[in-house]
Design a protein around this motif. Structure first.
Motif, mmCIF file in Angstrom:
data_model
loop_
_atom_site.group_PDB
_atom_site.id
_atom_site.type_symbol
_atom_site.label_atom_id
_atom_site.label_comp_id
_atom_site.label_asym_id
_atom_site.label_seq_id
_atom_site.Cartn_x
_atom_site.Cartn_y
_atom_site.Cartn_z
ATOM 1 N N MET A 8 0.831 -1.203 0.000
ATOM 2 C CA MET A 8 0.000 0.000 0.000
ATOM 3 C C MET A 8 0.874 1.264 0.000
ATOM 4 N N ALA A 9 2.070 1.122 0.550
ATOM 5 C CA ALA A 9 2.946 2.299 0.659
ATOM 6 C C ALA A 9 3.732 2.558 -0.617
ATOM 7 N N CYS A 10 3.954 1.522 -1.423
ATOM 8 C CA CYS A 10 4.783 1.688 -2.620
ATOM 9 C C CYS A 10 4.018 2.464 -3.702
ATOM 10 N N PRO A 11 4.468 3.652 -4.046
ATOM 11 C CA PRO A 11 3.740 4.444 -5.051
ATOM 12 C C PRO A 11 3.891 3.877 -6.461
ATOM 13 N N TYR A 52 -4.105 2.693 -7.064
ATOM 14 C CA TYR A 52 -2.703 3.132 -7.167
ATOM 15 C C TYR A 52 -2.562 4.262 -8.170
ATOM 16 N N ARG A 53 -1.535 5.063 -7.971
ATOM 17 C CA ARG A 53 -1.210 6.103 -8.942
ATOM 18 C C ARG A 53 -0.925 5.463 -10.289
ATOM 19 N N PRO A 54 -1.328 6.093 -11.381
ATOM 20 C CA PRO A 54 -1.043 5.499 -12.689
ATOM 21 C C PRO A 54 0.451 5.521 -12.985
ATOM 22 N N LEU A 55 0.909 4.484 -13.675
ATOM 23 C CA LEU A 55 2.326 4.408 -14.066
ATOM 24 C C LEU A 55 2.425 4.328 -15.568
ATOM 25 N N GLY A 63 1.129 4.876 -1.629
ATOM 26 C CA GLY A 63 0.739 4.343 -2.933
ATOM 27 C C GLY A 63 -0.689 4.653 -3.316
ATOM 28 N N ILE A 64 -1.535 4.959 -2.321
ATOM 29 C CA ILE A 64 -2.969 5.139 -2.575
ATOM 30 C C ILE A 64 -3.353 6.587 -2.247
#
Lengths: 200, 296
Positions: free
Chosen positions: A97-100, B291-294, B152-153
């Protein structure tokens, strides 16, 4: 010393060879993809551009996954590589959850690529992976200890990947970043990733 | 395909620009949501039961928190190593939470035993009670920070989430006590609780509105998450569970209490609706995590 990688998006042809060799080298089970390649299209016909972007753990200098890990299973080596000790991981998945960059994978239960039984390769390789824990790319640390480059670097057919020391201003990757303008993913998050992308 | 082959779902997700988080919201992830709800409501019930001397509330609060602790344990991929989770107090909110919850789960039954022995006013009882309250308060507070520290969220990565979780935990605790009081354990005890409950329901409703509004303006990913809650696949649990059952009905029924006496069963309904609403909002916020888009 801080290991890092530069990926030249101009050279990358999106063959996914790096993803395959990563699977072969690390024997990652189904659903666990320490390295993957995404394809991005932009523009409109007839001026369309397609870029292939390999993604893996960014081995951040300030890793948010390390910060949140309650068991210290995630740790940072002196050479900057962020790794996981599977013996300490409890499978809480907080790091995911922490890994962007969404580069961590939870291996819930044993799986094989073919029904009924594992192949001899799987039998041998999957012993390295515990169930109920999180795993990710470790820049092929066992290969580095033998003086080899990570498998994805050694096997890239277009030599789009360059591996080296980010702290050394004279290293090849430092020069590439400086001369060609290397970009990190989400620099605004303050994670300072060790993987840089050269513009396509 | 989606349920039967989770690893296939993961591979499919990775091809998406906006990838949903599933680990904390599906399968065994539901245990985590339930655990957060139960520990929040249980420890808050303990906190409110102390000043009102609702002993059954104390006991029930402990049982709920213990069930929540069990849920946390069962969620882990390697539950036999759970003790390791207390080793990174410096920066991990799960570590900090484990310490708070453990403190509560040790001192709360001890205090209940002291009550059973009739030694309520002794120094030991006061000391154990103080420690249990510390553990309970810590448990109420930490949960929101676990979610908020998840970089990440984007939907969770805001200081509003801890405020929301604290408000919902307190609301849940009051709801548990109202249900217990209305069911007859302490017939007149609900009267001072109802105004607190009404105030918490109104303020929580406002907080939810602020949260969703702020997150709509917090980037593309957070906006998409909010849209999932308001107009997407989470609209039903949000509007029916969190809004109707969790906010509108408890506020409406609670308001009647100012004009006339509420029947016992109506109070039970208020409490149960409110608890369902609490569970629904925790589920919606967890499930809407993207999650953020990659690449950026």
């Amino acid at each position: 010393m801080r290991y890092g990688m530069v990926i030249d998006l101009k050279k990358c042809i999106g063959c996914t060879g790096c993803a395959l060799v990563c699977k072969a080298e690390n024997a990652t089970p189904p659903g666990v993809l320490w390295l993957r390649v995404i394809k991005q299209e932009s523009g409109k016909y007839p001026q369309v551009r397609r870029v292939s972007i390999p993604l893996q753990c960014m081995h951040c200098a300030e890793p948010p996954c390390l910060e949140v890990c309650p068991t210290e299973a995630t740790f940072q080596r002196a050479n900057g590589i962020v790794d996981i000790d599977p013996e300490k991981c409890v499978g809480c998945r907080y790091c995911m959850m922490a890994c962007p960059y969404d580069q961590r994978f939870y291996y819930a239960k044993e799986r094989t690529y073919f029904p009924d039984h594992p192949t001899p390769f799987e039998l041998a390789g999957y012993q390295r992976h515990q169930t109920g824990v999180v795993s990710k790319c470790n820049f092929c640390s066992p290969r580095l200890e033998k003086g080899l480059d990570p498998a994805c670097v050694a096997n890239c057919m277009t030599q789009a990947r360059t591996f080296g020391d980010l702290d050394n201003p004279n290293s090849e990757i430092s020069k590439l970043i400086r001369d060609r303008g290397g970009n990190q993913l989400y620099p605004e998050l303050g994670t300072n990733p060790s993987i840089y992308y050269l513009p396509p | 395909m989606a349920r039967a082959e989770p690893f296939q779902v993961r591979v499919t997700d990775l091809r998406e620009r906006f990838r949903p988080q599933r680990e904390w919201a599906e399968g065994r992830g539901l245990l985590l949501i339930l655990a957060h709800f139960l520990t929040g409501a249980g420890t808050a019930a303990w906190i409110f039961a102390v000043p009102f001397r609702l002993d059954s509330g104390l006991a029930f609060g402990f049982v709920l928190a213990a069930l929540g602790g069990l849920g946390h344990l069962l969620f882990l991929g390697r539950p036999e190593r759970f003790w390791r989770m207390a080793t990174h107090l410096a920066s991990s909110w799960i570590s900090r939470g484990l310490v708070g919850l453990t403190l509560f789960l040790i001192t709360a039954p001890l205090y209940l035993l002291i009550l059973l022995s009739g030694a309520r006013e002794t120094t030991l009882a006061v000391l154990v009670l103080a420690l249990s309250l510390l553990g309970a308060l810590w448990t109420v507070i930490y949960k929101g920070f676990v979610w908020a520290s998840s970089k990440g969220i984007p939907l969770w990565n805001t200081p509003l989430v801890p405020a929301l979780y604290i408000a919902y935990a307190l609301r849940g605790g009051i709801a548990v006590l109202i249900v217990l009081a209305a069911l007859g354990a302490h017939p007149p005890a609900w009267e001072p609780l109802e105004p607190i409950k009404l105030w918490l329901a109104v303020s929580t409703g406002v907080l939810v509105l602020i949260y969703l509004d702020v997150m709509r303006g917090s980037g593309m990913t957070a906006l998409r998450s909010v849209d999932l809650i308001l107009f997407g696949k989470l609209a039903v649990p949000f509007y029916v569970g969190a809004v109707l059952l969790g906010l509108i009905l408890p506020i409406a029924i609670g308001s009647f209490a100012y004009f006339g006496e509420l029947s016992r069963w109506l109070l039970v309904l208020v409490g149960l609706f409110s608890l369902l609403g609490d569970l629904a909002i925790i589920y919606c916020v967890a499930k809407a995590g993207i999650y953020r888009p990659l690449p950026a």
